[in-house]
Design a protein around this motif. Structure first.
Motif, PDB file in Angstrom:
ATOM      1  N   GLU A 174      34.970 -51.308 -23.894  1.00  0.00           N
ATOM      2  CA  GLU A 174      34.432 -51.366 -22.537  1.00  0.00           C
ATOM      3  C   GLU A 174      35.172 -50.408 -21.609  1.00  0.00           C
ATOM      4  O   GLU A 174      34.594 -49.838 -20.687  1.00  0.00           O
ATOM      5  CB  GLU A 174      34.518 -52.793 -22.002  1.00  0.00           C
ATOM      6  CG  GLU A 174      33.587 -53.773 -22.725  1.00  0.00           C
ATOM      7  CD  GLU A 174      33.820 -55.210 -22.312  1.00  0.00           C
ATOM      8  OE1 GLU A 174      34.855 -55.479 -21.662  1.00  0.00           O
ATOM      9  OE2 GLU A 174      32.971 -56.055 -22.643  1.00  0.00           O
ATOM     10  N   ASN A 175      36.466 -50.221 -21.874  1.00  0.00           N
ATOM     11  CA  ASN A 175      37.295 -49.369 -21.028  1.00  0.00           C
ATOM     12  C   ASN A 175      36.906 -47.895 -21.126  1.00  0.00           C
ATOM     13  O   ASN A 175      37.063 -47.145 -20.166  1.00  0.00           O
ATOM     14  CB  ASN A 175      38.771 -49.551 -21.426  1.00  0.00           C
ATOM     15  CG  ASN A 175      39.736 -48.957 -20.424  1.00  0.00           C
ATOM     16  OD1 ASN A 175      39.530 -49.054 -19.212  1.00  0.00           O
ATOM     17  ND2 ASN A 175      40.808 -48.352 -20.914  1.00  0.00           N
ATOM     18  N   VAL A 176      36.396 -47.475 -22.288  1.00  0.00           N
ATOM     19  CA  VAL A 176      36.104 -46.047 -22.488  1.00  0.00           C
ATOM     20  C   VAL A 176      34.608 -45.750 -22.586  1.00  0.00           C
ATOM     21  O   VAL A 176      34.221 -44.584 -22.703  1.00  0.00           O
ATOM     22  CB  VAL A 176      36.800 -45.497 -23.750  1.00  0.00           C
ATOM     23  CG1 VAL A 176      38.304 -45.541 -23.588  1.00  0.00           C
ATOM     24  CG2 VAL A 176      36.356 -46.258 -24.996  1.00  0.00           C
ATOM     25  N   ALA A 177      33.766 -46.773 -22.535  1.00  0.00           N
ATOM     26  CA  ALA A 177      32.328 -46.548 -22.642  1.00  0.00           C
ATOM     27  C   ALA A 177      31.849 -45.582 -21.555  1.00  0.00           C
ATOM     28  O   ALA A 177      32.233 -45.687 -20.393  1.00  0.00           O
ATOM     29  CB  ALA A 177      31.583 -47.881 -22.529  1.00  0.00           C
ATOM     30  N   GLU A 178      31.039 -44.625 -21.941  1.00  0.00           N
ATOM     31  CA  GLU A 178      30.458 -43.631 -21.039  1.00  0.00           C
ATOM     32  C   GLU A 178      31.517 -42.801 -20.305  1.00  0.00           C
ATOM     33  O   GLU A 178      31.302 -42.343 -19.187  1.00  0.00           O
ATOM     34  CB  GLU A 178      29.517 -44.302 -20.030  1.00  0.00           C
ATOM     35  CG  GLU A 178      28.368 -45.051 -20.700  1.00  0.00           C
ATOM     36  CD  GLU A 178      27.460 -45.730 -19.693  1.00  0.00           C
ATOM     37  OE1 GLU A 178      27.774 -45.699 -18.496  1.00  0.00           O
ATOM     38  OE2 GLU A 178      26.437 -46.287 -20.123  1.00  0.00           O
ATOM     39  N   SER A 179      32.650 -42.609 -20.961  1.00  0.00           N
ATOM     40  CA  SER A 179      33.743 -41.855 -20.333  1.00  0.00           C
ATOM     41  C   SER A 179      33.630 -40.352 -20.551  1.00  0.00           C
ATOM     42  O   SER A 179      34.294 -39.583 -19.856  1.00  0.00           O
ATOM     43  CB  SER A 179      35.102 -42.321 -20.887  1.00  0.00           C
ATOM     44  OG  SER A 179      35.395 -43.623 -20.461  1.00  0.00           O
ATOM     45  N   PHE A 180      32.806 -39.916 -21.509  1.00  0.00           N
ATOM     46  CA  PHE A 180      32.824 -38.514 -21.912  1.00  0.00           C
ATOM     47  C   PHE A 180      31.476 -37.835 -21.661  1.00  0.00           C
ATOM     48  O   PHE A 180      30.424 -38.474 -21.716  1.00  0.00           O
ATOM     49  CB  PHE A 180      33.194 -38.408 -23.393  1.00  0.00           C
ATOM     50  CG  PHE A 180      34.547 -38.985 -23.706  1.00  0.00           C
ATOM     51  CD1 PHE A 180      35.697 -38.240 -23.533  1.00  0.00           C
ATOM     52  CD2 PHE A 180      34.667 -40.292 -24.162  1.00  0.00           C
ATOM     53  CE1 PHE A 180      36.941 -38.763 -23.799  1.00  0.00           C
ATOM     54  CE2 PHE A 180      35.911 -40.838 -24.437  1.00  0.00           C
ATOM     55  CZ  PHE A 180      37.053 -40.068 -24.257  1.00  0.00           C
ATOM     56  N   VAL A 181      31.529 -36.534 -21.432  1.00  0.00           N
ATOM     57  CA  VAL A 181      30.326 -35.743 -21.229  1.00  0.00           C
ATOM     58  C   VAL A 181      30.538 -34.365 -21.861  1.00  0.00           C
ATOM     59  O   VAL A 181      31.624 -33.784 -21.775  1.00  0.00           O
ATOM     60  CB  VAL A 181      30.003 -35.604 -19.725  1.00  0.00           C
ATOM     61  CG1 VAL A 181      31.141 -34.910 -18.976  1.00  0.00           C
ATOM     62  CG2 VAL A 181      28.694 -34.856 -19.517  1.00  0.00           C
ATOM     63  N   VAL A 182      29.505 -33.861 -22.540  1.00  0.00           N
ATOM     64  CA  VAL A 182      29.559 -32.516 -23.120  1.00  0.00           C
ATOM     65  C   VAL A 182      29.232 -31.497 -22.035  1.00  0.00           C
ATOM     66  O   VAL A 182      28.205 -31.583 -21.374  1.00  0.00           O
ATOM     67  CB  VAL A 182      28.586 -32.384 -24.296  1.00  0.00           C
ATOM     68  CG1 VAL A 182      28.526 -30.931 -24.784  1.00  0.00           C
ATOM     69  CG2 VAL A 182      29.009 -33.290 -25.442  1.00  0.00           C
ATOM     70  N   LYS A 183      30.111 -30.513 -21.850  1.00  0.00           N
ATOM     71  CA  LYS A 183      29.946 -29.495 -20.817  1.00  0.00           C
ATOM     72  C   LYS A 183      29.265 -28.239 -21.342  1.00  0.00           C
ATOM     73  O   LYS A 183      28.663 -27.489 -20.571  1.00  0.00           O
ATOM     74  CB  LYS A 183      31.322 -29.128 -20.236  1.00  0.00           C
ATOM     75  CG  LYS A 183      32.028 -30.269 -19.534  1.00  0.00           C
ATOM     76  CD  LYS A 183      33.486 -29.927 -19.248  1.00  0.00           C
ATOM     77  CE  LYS A 183      33.644 -28.682 -18.402  1.00  0.00           C
ATOM     78  NZ  LYS A 183      35.075 -28.372 -18.140  1.00  0.00           N
ATOM     79  N   ASP A 184      29.388 -27.986 -22.642  1.00  0.00           N
ATOM     80  CA  ASP A 184      28.827 -26.758 -23.216  1.00  0.00           C
ATOM     81  C   ASP A 184      28.226 -27.084 -24.572  1.00  0.00           C
ATOM     82  O   ASP A 184      28.867 -26.907 -25.617  1.00  0.00           O
ATOM     83  CB  ASP A 184      29.922 -25.694 -23.339  1.00  0.00           C
ATOM     84  CG  ASP A 184      29.385 -24.341 -23.771  1.00  0.00           C
ATOM     85  OD1 ASP A 184      28.181 -24.248 -24.061  1.00  0.00           O
ATOM     86  OD2 ASP A 184      30.175 -23.381 -23.833  1.00  0.00           O
ATOM     87  N   ALA A 185      26.980 -27.558 -24.564  1.00  0.00           N
ATOM     88  CA  ALA A 185      26.320 -27.965 -25.803  1.00  0.00           C
ATOM     89  C   ALA A 185      26.115 -26.792 -26.752  1.00  0.00           C
ATOM     90  O   ALA A 185      26.223 -26.941 -27.980  1.00  0.00           O
ATOM     91  CB  ALA A 185      24.985 -28.624 -25.480  1.00  0.00           C
ATOM     92  N   ASP A 186      25.822 -25.605 -26.217  1.00  0.00           N
ATOM     93  CA  ASP A 186      25.557 -24.439 -27.068  1.00  0.00           C
ATOM     94  C   ASP A 186      26.770 -24.062 -27.917  1.00  0.00           C
ATOM     95  O   ASP A 186      26.618 -23.508 -29.011  1.00  0.00           O
ATOM     96  CB  ASP A 186      25.138 -23.241 -26.217  1.00  0.00           C
ATOM     97  CG  ASP A 186      23.749 -23.413 -25.615  1.00  0.00           C
ATOM     98  OD1 ASP A 186      22.967 -24.223 -26.154  1.00  0.00           O
ATOM     99  OD2 ASP A 186      23.450 -22.757 -24.594  1.00  0.00           O
TER     100      ASP A 186
END
Length: 231
Positions: A174-186
């Protein structure tokens, strides 16, 4: 003889000592003496499918392979070295241990054809305070051996999370859920990635970041930690 005298004089004023025990009985190109190297509890998981690290992620995230170089133990040498890396600014030991990890991966048929290393990101404010991301430092050492690039700007931690140390499994997720995002998919599309961090315990942070990476088309994922603290 002159070279020997010069070496001894330099050593007298600039001693090269073991970062583990302080001994001066070590090779010039080593940061640890042979006794400390022997004391590091290697797992040899890189050689074996269905090892304990891979079992952590069964049913949670699809992985090609997973490995931790050492077993973690409180008050042991490996804990002191990781503490030096994370809190004492000793990036040199992080690169060194990363190189040792890289050799284990290099000698395994299970980590062939890796395209890039992804250090598990810190929250930006935490990284600024520390001055670096310890996972990136470990990746630098692995990269020295495997000769593959470190992509340290393709995924970011977008949410500050409290320390995981005293949380149980559900709280960690629960503490880390949805914590990350990809900035450069290519930059990672269609690639075989190796996600790296210093310690794996429940695997919640690896899982959250790994699932984010796997949302990109045709990504394959493996995981490596410097040490395994799973119970």
């Amino acid at each position: 003889m002159l070279h020997h005298i010069l070496d001894n004089t330099v050593h007298l004023f600039y001693p090269h000592i073991c970062m583990g025990c302080g001994s001066d009985l070590l090779k010039k190109d080593s940061l640890l003496c042979l006794r400390c190297i022997d004391d590091l509890p290697e797992t040899n998981f890189a050689q074996h499918a269905n090892n304990p690290i891979e079992k952590i992620f069964w049913g949670r995230i699809p992985l090609v392979a997973a490995h931790s170089q050492y077993y973690f133990a409180k008050d042991a040498l490996i804990q002191r070295l990781i503490h030096q890396l994370k809190y004492d600014g000793n990036k040199e030991i992080g690169v060194y241990l990363g190189e040792m990890t890289g050799r284990s991966l290099q000698n395994s048929n299970r980590f062939k054809n890796m395209d890039a290393l992804i250090p598990l990101p810190l929250f930006p404010e935490k990284e600024r305070k520390r001055g670096y991301n310890q996972a990136t430092v470990i990746c630098e050492g692995i990269s020295n051996i495997l000769q593959i690039p470190v992509l340290d700007n393709v995924v970011a931690r977008q949410k500050f999370t409290e320390t995981q140390t005293k949380k149980h499994r559900t709280e960690r997720w629960e503490n880390v859920a949805e914590s990350f995002v990809v900035k450069d998919a290519d930059a990672i599309k269609g690639k075989n990635l190796l996600l790296v961090d210093d310690v794996v315990t429940t695997g919640a942070t690896f899982e959250a970041c790994g699932n984010t990476l796997l949302q990109i088309a045709d990504v394959q994922l493996s995981i490596v930690a410097l040490a395994n603290a799973a119970k």
